[in-house]
Design a protein around this motif. Structure first.
Motif, PDB file in Angstrom:
ATOM      1  N   ASP A  61      22.144  10.075  10.480  1.00 41.77           N
ATOM      2  CA  ASP A  61      22.473  10.999  11.557  1.00 41.77           C
ATOM      3  C   ASP A  61      21.276  11.201  12.485  1.00 41.77           C
ATOM      4  O   ASP A  61      20.155  10.768  12.189  1.00 41.77           O
ATOM      5  N   GLU A  62      21.512  11.889  13.583  1.00 43.08           N
ATOM      6  CA  GLU A  62      20.419  12.211  14.497  1.00 43.08           C
ATOM      7  C   GLU A  62      19.389  13.096  13.797  1.00 43.08           C
ATOM      8  O   GLU A  62      19.745  13.994  13.031  1.00 43.08           O
ATOM      9  N   TYR A  63      18.123  12.793  14.044  1.00 48.45           N
ATOM     10  CA  TYR A  63      16.973  13.522  13.499  1.00 48.45           C
ATOM     11  C   TYR A  63      16.825  13.353  11.983  1.00 48.45           C
ATOM     12  O   TYR A  63      15.994  14.008  11.365  1.00 48.45           O
ATOM     13  N   GLU A  64      17.622  12.471  11.394  1.00 49.88           N
ATOM     14  CA  GLU A  64      17.518  12.207   9.956  1.00 49.88           C
ATOM     15  C   GLU A  64      16.668  10.957   9.733  1.00 49.88           C
ATOM     16  O   GLU A  64      16.991   9.887  10.259  1.00 49.88           O
ATOM     17  N   PRO A  65      15.586  11.048   8.972  1.00 44.65           N
ATOM     18  CA  PRO A  65      14.763   9.855   8.736  1.00 44.65           C
ATOM     19  C   PRO A  65      15.485   8.850   7.850  1.00 44.65           C
ATOM     20  O   PRO A  65      16.198   9.223   6.921  1.00 44.65           O
ATOM     21  N   SER A  66      15.285   7.561   8.148  1.00 43.15           N
ATOM     22  CA  SER A  66      15.893   6.514   7.324  1.00 43.15           C
ATOM     23  C   SER A  66      14.875   5.875   6.388  1.00 43.15           C
ATOM     24  O   SER A  66      15.254   5.158   5.466  1.00 43.15           O
ATOM     25  N   ILE A  67      13.582   6.128   6.627  1.00 36.27           N
ATOM     26  CA  ILE A  67      12.522   5.573   5.780  1.00 36.27           C
ATOM     27  C   ILE A  67      11.465   6.649   5.546  1.00 36.27           C
ATOM     28  O   ILE A  67      11.102   7.387   6.466  1.00 36.27           O
ATOM     29  N   MET A  68      10.983   6.720   4.320  1.00 36.33           N
ATOM     30  CA  MET A  68       9.856   7.590   3.978  1.00 36.33           C
ATOM     31  C   MET A  68       8.833   6.756   3.210  1.00 36.33           C
ATOM     32  O   MET A  68       9.153   6.159   2.184  1.00 36.33           O
ATOM     33  N   SER A  69       7.606   6.692   3.722  1.00 36.89           N
ATOM     34  CA  SER A  69       6.537   5.945   3.074  1.00 36.89           C
ATOM     35  C   SER A  69       5.537   6.916   2.464  1.00 36.89           C
ATOM     36  O   SER A  69       5.078   7.845   3.135  1.00 36.89           O
ATOM     37  N   LEU A  70       5.194   6.679   1.201  1.00 35.43           N
ATOM     38  CA  LEU A  70       4.243   7.527   0.482  1.00 35.43           C
ATOM     39  C   LEU A  70       2.978   6.718   0.199  1.00 35.43           C
ATOM     40  O   LEU A  70       3.044   5.637  -0.389  1.00 35.43           O
ATOM     41  N   ASP A  93       0.806  -1.223   0.000  1.00 34.05           N
ATOM     42  CA  ASP A  93       0.000   0.000   0.000  1.00 34.05           C
ATOM     43  C   ASP A  93       0.838   1.271   0.000  1.00 34.05           C
ATOM     44  O   ASP A  93       0.320   2.346   0.273  1.00 34.05           O
ATOM     45  N   ARG A  94       2.130   1.167  -0.327  1.00 34.74           N
ATOM     46  CA  ARG A  94       2.968   2.363  -0.250  1.00 34.74           C
ATOM     47  C   ARG A  94       4.166   2.284  -1.195  1.00 34.74           C
ATOM     48  O   ARG A  94       4.603   1.200  -1.590  1.00 34.74           O
ATOM     49  N   VAL A  95       4.673   3.465  -1.525  1.00 35.20           N
ATOM     50  CA  VAL A  95       5.990   3.588  -2.152  1.00 35.20           C
ATOM     51  C   VAL A  95       6.960   3.893  -1.021  1.00 35.20           C
ATOM     52  O   VAL A  95       6.751   4.842  -0.258  1.00 35.20           O
ATOM     53  N   LEU A  96       7.992   3.086  -0.890  1.00 33.90           N
ATOM     54  CA  LEU A  96       8.877   3.193   0.266  1.00 33.90           C
ATOM     55  C   LEU A  96      10.274   3.611  -0.181  1.00 33.90           C
ATOM     56  O   LEU A  96      10.925   2.914  -0.957  1.00 33.90           O
ATOM     57  N   TRP A  97      10.694   4.772   0.296  1.00 37.28           N
ATOM     58  CA  TRP A  97      12.067   5.246   0.090  1.00 37.28           C
ATOM     59  C   TRP A  97      12.868   4.942   1.352  1.00 37.28           C
ATOM     60  O   TRP A  97      12.337   5.048   2.469  1.00 37.28           O
ATOM     61  N   SER A  98      14.148   4.588   1.191  1.00 37.91           N
ATOM     62  CA  SER A  98      14.923   4.184   2.367  1.00 37.91           C
ATOM     63  C   SER A  98      16.408   4.418   2.153  1.00 37.91           C
ATOM     64  O   SER A  98      16.872   4.669   1.036  1.00 37.91           O
ATOM     65  N   ASN A  99      17.130   4.302   3.255  1.00 38.60           N
ATOM     66  CA  ASN A  99      18.592   4.302   3.246  1.00 38.60           C
ATOM     67  C   ASN A  99      19.073   3.103   4.050  1.00 38.60           C
ATOM     68  O   ASN A  99      18.718   2.950   5.225  1.00 38.60           O
ATOM     69  N   ASN A 100      19.827   2.219   3.402  1.00 41.59           N
ATOM     70  CA  ASN A 100      20.441   1.073   4.086  1.00 41.59           C
ATOM     71  C   ASN A 100      19.408   0.266   4.864  1.00 41.59           C
ATOM     72  O   ASN A 100      19.626  -0.112   6.017  1.00 41.59           O
ATOM     73  N   ILE A 101      18.283  -0.031   4.222  1.00 39.79           N
ATOM     74  CA  ILE A 101      17.170  -0.673   4.930  1.00 39.79           C
ATOM     75  C   ILE A 101      17.528  -2.072   5.420  1.00 39.79           C
ATOM     76  O   ILE A 101      17.040  -2.515   6.465  1.00 39.79           O
ATOM     77  N   LEU A 102      18.397  -2.774   4.697  1.00 41.96           N
ATOM     78  CA  LEU A 102      18.753  -4.138   5.107  1.00 41.96           C
ATOM     79  C   LEU A 102      19.582  -4.157   6.383  1.00 41.96           C
ATOM     80  O   LEU A 102      19.703  -5.195   7.035  1.00 41.96           O
ATOM     81  N   ASN A 103      20.152  -3.018   6.734  1.00 45.14           N
ATOM     82  CA  ASN A 103      20.924  -2.912   7.978  1.00 45.14           C
ATOM     83  C   ASN A 103      20.255  -1.969   8.974  1.00 45.14           C
ATOM     84  O   ASN A 103      20.924  -1.340   9.790  1.00 45.14           O
ATOM     85  N   GLY A 104      18.935  -1.880   8.877  1.00 42.95           N
ATOM     86  CA  GLY A 104      18.184  -1.098   9.850  1.00 42.95           C
ATOM     87  C   GLY A 104      18.437   0.391   9.791  1.00 42.95           C
ATOM     88  O   GLY A 104      18.277   1.091  10.791  1.00 42.95           O
ATOM     89  N   GLY A 105      18.834   0.899   8.604  1.00 45.62           N
ATOM     90  CA  GLY A 105      19.069   2.337   8.470  1.00 45.62           C
ATOM     91  C   GLY A 105      20.371   2.804   9.082  1.00 45.62           C
ATOM     92  O   GLY A 105      20.540   4.002   9.348  1.00 45.62           O
ATOM     93  N   ALA A 106      21.297   1.871   9.301  1.00 44.28           N
ATOM     94  CA  ALA A 106      22.580   2.242   9.909  1.00 44.28           C
ATOM     95  C   ALA A 106      23.269   3.321   9.084  1.00 44.28           C
ATOM     96  O   ALA A 106      23.282   3.275   7.859  1.00 44.28           O
TER      97      ALA A 106
END
Length: 303
Positions: A102-111, A86-99
């Motif tokens: 930085d602080e306050y930086e989102p690792s996942i964005m769902s549209l 139900d979404r388009v999912l943008w991410s950074n390093n999702i396979l490693n939990g967004g490792a």
């Protein structure tokens, strides 16, 4: 009831390229969630501008966060894209939990889209504390009050596909295989017998710190004799995997990060370096492919 538009799952573009689109979104409500509780509910004007970089494919986001700057930064980007029901999912390093975020930086964005129009955005921030930022545009009315027929169609197709092919205990015997490196066939067609066994993870997997009931175990055997070093016919030791996409024609599994036993004790093992695809025709396995992502190697197993 959520009634957003649905998509055929395509995790990290493993099923093919996903079109990357820029967007501009104006929300009239923002909720901040922490540990399942809404800690802020703000009716105001929030604007997000997102542009796809034509050079590297990243989506670069600018967020008017003046009212919630204590939770999220105002500029960030994402390199990975997936379609997840139900979404388009943008991410950074999702396979490693967004490792690496930085602080306050989102690792996942769902549209989330309703009738083709972007209507809701989730932003997941994990540091310094985990929060979910929910941005909603109610210009089209309360989405949850409208039933979406696409969801029923998707659920019906998913149920049909699940009934068509059962992964709980499969053995596929291959008489030949072809190795690919960087997508190019090498070494020619190998005439040798292999047996691929896929079984439901009921009691965990020897050598890994995992519990039963989570995914599947994939093992490959050499049917032409024992290995000269370890004295058995196991070609690829058992690998825990989970389904990441499933259709009537193809099932894709992929490993995940676990702890594995070594001569030095338990150590981290990135099982996501391994994947396995099953190609189905007329309800039967046509061929399979082992993926070794860290080496960009694939091995295609024929009947």
């Amino acid at each position: 009831m959520k009634t957003y538009d649905t998509f055929i799952p395509n995790f990290l573009e493993m099923q093919g390229k996903i079109e990357r689109e820029s967007f501009r979104f104006i929300a009239d409500n923002c909720k901040i969630w922490h540990k399942g509780n809404c800690i802020a509910d703000i009716d105001s004007y929030f604007e997000i501008e997102a542009a796809v970089n034509s050079f590297n494919g990243k989506i670069e986001v600018t967020f008017d966060n003046s009212e919630i700057s204590e939770y999220i930064i105002d500029n960030f980007s994402f390199a990975e894209i997936s379609l997840m029901n139900d979404r388009v999912l943008w991410s950074n390093n999702i396979l490693n939990g967004g490792a690496g975020c930085d602080e306050y930086e989102p690792s996942i964005m769902s549209l989330f889209y309703y009738k083709g129009k972007l209507s809701r955005i989730y932003l997941h921030v994990y540091k310094p504390v985990e929060v979910l930022i929910e941005l909603v545009s109610n210009q089209e009315g309360r989405i949850e009050d409208v039933e979406n027929p696409l969801k029923k169609i998707a659920e019906s197709l998913q149920e049909r596909n699940e009934k068509q092919f059962d992964l709980s205990n499969i053995t596929f015997v291959s008489n030949s295989h072809q190795r690919y490196e960087n997508g190019i066939p090498v070494k020619g067609l190998q005439k040798s017998k292999r047996s691929i066994k896929i079984e439901e993870n009921i009691n965990g997997c020897e050598g890994y710190s995992i519990k039963g009931g989570d995914g599947y175990i994939v093992t490959i055997f050499n049917l032409e004799g024992n290995h000269p070093l370890w004295g058995n016919n196991i070609q690829m030791t058992p690998k825990p995997m989970r389904i990441i996409s499933k259709s009537s024609e193809k099932i894709v599994l992929r490993g995940y990060r676990v702890e594995a036993m070594t001569p030095f004790g338990w150590t981290d093992f990135n099982g996501a370096d391994y994947g396995f695809s099953i190609f189905i025709k007329n309800g039967e396995i046509e061929y399979c492919m082992l993926h070794m992502y860290d080496r960009n190697v694939d091995i295609k197993y024929f009947k």
